[in-house]
Scaffold this motif. Sequence first.
Motif, PDB file in Angstrom:
ATOM      1  N   SER A  73       0.862  -1.187   0.000  1.00 47.17           N
ATOM      2  CA  SER A  73       0.000   0.000   0.000  1.00 47.17           C
ATOM      3  C   SER A  73       0.900   1.240   0.000  1.00 47.17           C
ATOM      4  O   SER A  73       2.126   1.136   0.163  1.00 47.17           O
ATOM      5  N   VAL A  74       0.307   2.384  -0.177  1.00 47.19           N
ATOM      6  CA  VAL A  74       1.071   3.635  -0.134  1.00 47.19           C
ATOM      7  C   VAL A  74       1.737   3.776   1.238  1.00 47.19           C
ATOM      8  O   VAL A  74       2.885   4.201   1.340  1.00 47.19           O
ATOM      9  N   GLN A  75       1.013   3.376   2.282  1.00 51.65           N
ATOM     10  CA  GLN A  75       1.569   3.437   3.643  1.00 51.65           C
ATOM     11  C   GLN A  75       2.795   2.530   3.764  1.00 51.65           C
ATOM     12  O   GLN A  75       3.790   2.919   4.379  1.00 51.65           O
ATOM     13  N   ASP A  76       2.737   1.348   3.182  1.00 54.89           N
ATOM     14  CA  ASP A  76       3.881   0.425   3.214  1.00 54.89           C
ATOM     15  C   ASP A  76       5.091   1.043   2.522  1.00 54.89           C
ATOM     16  O   ASP A  76       6.213   0.985   3.026  1.00 54.89           O
ATOM     17  N   VAL A  77       4.864   1.624   1.359  1.00 58.15           N
ATOM     18  CA  VAL A  77       5.945   2.255   0.603  1.00 58.15           C
ATOM     19  C   VAL A  77       6.510   3.430   1.400  1.00 58.15           C
ATOM     20  O   VAL A  77       7.731   3.603   1.491  1.00 58.15           O
ATOM     21  N   ALA A  78       5.626   4.213   1.991  1.00 59.95           N
ATOM     22  CA  ALA A  78       6.075   5.361   2.786  1.00 59.95           C
ATOM     23  C   ALA A  78       6.954   4.903   3.949  1.00 59.95           C
ATOM     24  O   ALA A  78       7.979   5.533   4.241  1.00 59.95           O
ATOM     25  N   GLN A  79       6.576   3.808   4.601  1.00 58.47           N
ATOM     26  CA  GLN A  79       7.391   3.276   5.701  1.00 58.47           C
ATOM     27  C   GLN A  79       8.766   2.842   5.196  1.00 58.47           C
ATOM     28  O   GLN A  79       9.781   3.100   5.842  1.00 58.47           O
ATOM     29  N   LYS A  80       8.792   2.184   4.030  1.00 60.93           N
ATOM     30  CA  LYS A  80      10.081   1.772   3.446  1.00 60.93           C
ATOM     31  C   LYS A  80      10.957   2.995   3.170  1.00 60.93           C
ATOM     32  O   LYS A  80      12.159   2.984   3.451  1.00 60.93           O
ATOM     33  N   ARG A  88      11.253  12.211   5.496  1.00 67.69           N
ATOM     34  CA  ARG A  88      11.247  12.490   6.934  1.00 67.69           C
ATOM     35  C   ARG A  88      10.007  11.936   7.640  1.00 67.69           C
ATOM     36  O   ARG A  88      10.066  11.588   8.807  1.00 67.69           O
ATOM     37  N   ASP A  89       8.861  11.906   6.939  1.00 66.92           N
ATOM     38  CA  ASP A  89       7.591  11.601   7.592  1.00 66.92           C
ATOM     39  C   ASP A  89       6.717  10.747   6.670  1.00 66.92           C
ATOM     40  O   ASP A  89       6.235  11.228   5.643  1.00 66.92           O
ATOM     41  N   ALA A  90       6.503   9.486   7.068  1.00 72.92           N
ATOM     42  CA  ALA A  90       5.715   8.563   6.244  1.00 72.92           C
ATOM     43  C   ALA A  90       4.266   9.029   6.114  1.00 72.92           C
ATOM     44  O   ALA A  90       3.672   8.946   5.037  1.00 72.92           O
ATOM     45  N   GLY A  91       3.689   9.529   7.197  1.00 79.90           N
ATOM     46  CA  GLY A  91       2.298  10.008   7.158  1.00 79.90           C
ATOM     47  C   GLY A  91       2.128  11.159   6.186  1.00 79.90           C
ATOM     48  O   GLY A  91       1.144  11.233   5.440  1.00 79.90           O
ATOM     49  N   LEU A  92       3.087  12.054   6.185  1.00 80.75           N
ATOM     50  CA  LEU A  92       3.051  13.194   5.274  1.00 80.75           C
ATOM     51  C   LEU A  92       3.181  12.722   3.822  1.00 80.75           C
ATOM     52  O   LEU A  92       2.500  13.229   2.930  1.00 80.75           O
ATOM     53  N   PHE A  93       4.017  11.705   3.593  1.00 79.83           N
ATOM     54  CA  PHE A  93       4.201  11.170   2.241  1.00 79.83           C
ATOM     55  C   PHE A  93       2.896  10.608   1.695  1.00 79.83           C
ATOM     56  O   PHE A  93       2.581  10.786   0.513  1.00 79.83           O
ATOM     57  N   VAL A  94       2.120   9.922   2.545  1.00 84.01           N
ATOM     58  CA  VAL A  94       0.840   9.349   2.109  1.00 84.01           C
ATOM     59  C   VAL A  94      -0.088  10.463   1.620  1.00 84.01           C
ATOM     60  O   VAL A  94      -0.728  10.341   0.566  1.00 84.01           O
ATOM     61  N   ILE A  95      -0.140  11.557   2.354  1.00 79.86           N
ATOM     62  CA  ILE A  95      -0.983  12.703   1.953  1.00 79.86           C
ATOM     63  C   ILE A  95      -0.460  13.299   0.651  1.00 79.86           C
ATOM     64  O   ILE A  95      -1.237  13.606  -0.257  1.00 79.86           O
ATOM     65  N   GLN A  96       0.858  13.444   0.554  1.00 76.05           N
ATOM     66  CA  GLN A  96       1.445  14.012  -0.662  1.00 76.05           C
ATOM     67  C   GLN A  96       1.125  13.148  -1.882  1.00 76.05           C
ATOM     68  O   GLN A  96       0.813  13.670  -2.950  1.00 76.05           O
ATOM     69  N   GLU A  97       1.186  11.833  -1.712  1.00 75.88           N
ATOM     70  CA  GLU A  97       0.908  10.937  -2.842  1.00 75.88           C
ATOM     71  C   GLU A  97      -0.520  11.115  -3.333  1.00 75.88           C
ATOM     72  O   GLU A  97      -0.779  11.111  -4.531  1.00 75.88           O
ATOM     73  N   GLY A 105      -1.114   5.785  -9.581  1.00 78.26           N
ATOM     74  CA  GLY A 105      -0.633   5.398  -8.254  1.00 78.26           C
ATOM     75  C   GLY A 105       0.787   4.879  -8.327  1.00 78.26           C
ATOM     76  O   GLY A 105       1.423   4.881  -9.381  1.00 78.26           O
ATOM     77  N   LEU A 106       1.287   4.422  -7.191  1.00 77.82           N
ATOM     78  CA  LEU A 106       2.645   3.880  -7.155  1.00 77.82           C
ATOM     79  C   LEU A 106       2.648   2.511  -7.814  1.00 77.82           C
ATOM     80  O   LEU A 106       1.831   1.652  -7.495  1.00 77.82           O
ATOM     81  N   GLN A 107       3.572   2.329  -8.733  1.00 74.95           N
ATOM     82  CA  GLN A 107       3.652   1.086  -9.506  1.00 74.95           C
ATOM     83  C   GLN A 107       4.668   0.130  -8.891  1.00 74.95           C
ATOM     84  O   GLN A 107       5.704   0.562  -8.383  1.00 74.95           O
ATOM     85  N   PRO A 108       4.389  -1.180  -8.938  1.00 82.72           N
ATOM     86  CA  PRO A 108       5.364  -2.151  -8.437  1.00 82.72           C
ATOM     87  C   PRO A 108       6.636  -2.099  -9.278  1.00 82.72           C
ATOM     88  O   PRO A 108       6.593  -1.811 -10.473  1.00 82.72           O
ATOM     89  N   GLY A 109       7.744  -2.380  -8.630  1.00 82.83           N
ATOM     90  CA  GLY A 109       9.018  -2.401  -9.333  1.00 82.83           C
ATOM     91  C   GLY A 109      10.162  -2.067  -8.391  1.00 82.83           C
ATOM     92  O   GLY A 109       9.967  -1.822  -7.205  1.00 82.83           O
ATOM     93  N   GLU A 124       6.631  10.734  -8.512  1.00 83.80           N
ATOM     94  CA  GLU A 124       6.590  10.755  -9.980  1.00 83.80           C
ATOM     95  C   GLU A 124       7.363   9.564 -10.547  1.00 83.80           C
ATOM     96  O   GLU A 124       6.883   8.874 -11.441  1.00 83.80           O
ATOM     97  N   THR A 125       8.539   9.310 -10.010  1.00 79.77           N
ATOM     98  CA  THR A 125       9.356   8.188 -10.476  1.00 79.77           C
ATOM     99  C   THR A 125       8.642   6.866 -10.284  1.00 79.77           C
ATOM    100  O   THR A 125       8.618   6.016 -11.174  1.00 79.77           O
ATOM    101  N   MET A 126       8.026   6.679  -9.125  1.00 78.38           N
ATOM    102  CA  MET A 126       7.394   5.398  -8.811  1.00 78.38           C
ATOM    103  C   MET A 126       5.993   5.274  -9.414  1.00 78.38           C
ATOM    104  O   MET A 126       5.387   4.198  -9.374  1.00 78.38           O
TER     105      MET A 126
END
Length: 134
Positions: A73-80, A88-97, A105-109, A124-126
């Motif tokens: 999930s986006v949360q999983d990716v943010a934690q990674k 700096r902040d996984a929670g903030l990344f989820v909102i940004q995404e 969305g974020l693509q596997p790879g 953008e890259t992912m």
Amino acid sequence: MSSRSRKRAGKKKEVAGTAVYSVIKIVVVILIVMVIYRLGSMAYTYGERIFGETAVSEEPGEDVVITVEETDSVQDVAQKLEQAGLIRDAGLFVIQEKLVGFKSGLQPGTYTLNTSQTPEEMIETMSVSQTEEE
């Protein structure tokens, strides 16, 4: 004690009670204003970070390889990303995404990201399918 002195004492107590009540009201109003100011300031700072978060480090940065699984999930990716030191902040990344606006969305790879990239650049890259890049 005469009735006149009792009235005077009663008036003094009334004035003192009114003064104390007024001071308490002023203190409560000041506290409310301070809380509202503090919450507003925090909201502004958080909003500023959502739309203008900077990279973790300056150029050239450090390359880090991240693998996004199909089931992540986006949360999983943010934690990674946070654990790898890319954000700096996984929670903030989820909102940004959610706000960046890539419908795919974020693509596997497997992605090589850099600590000098902003979260938006990483998203953008992912979000671009690796088959589209090739």
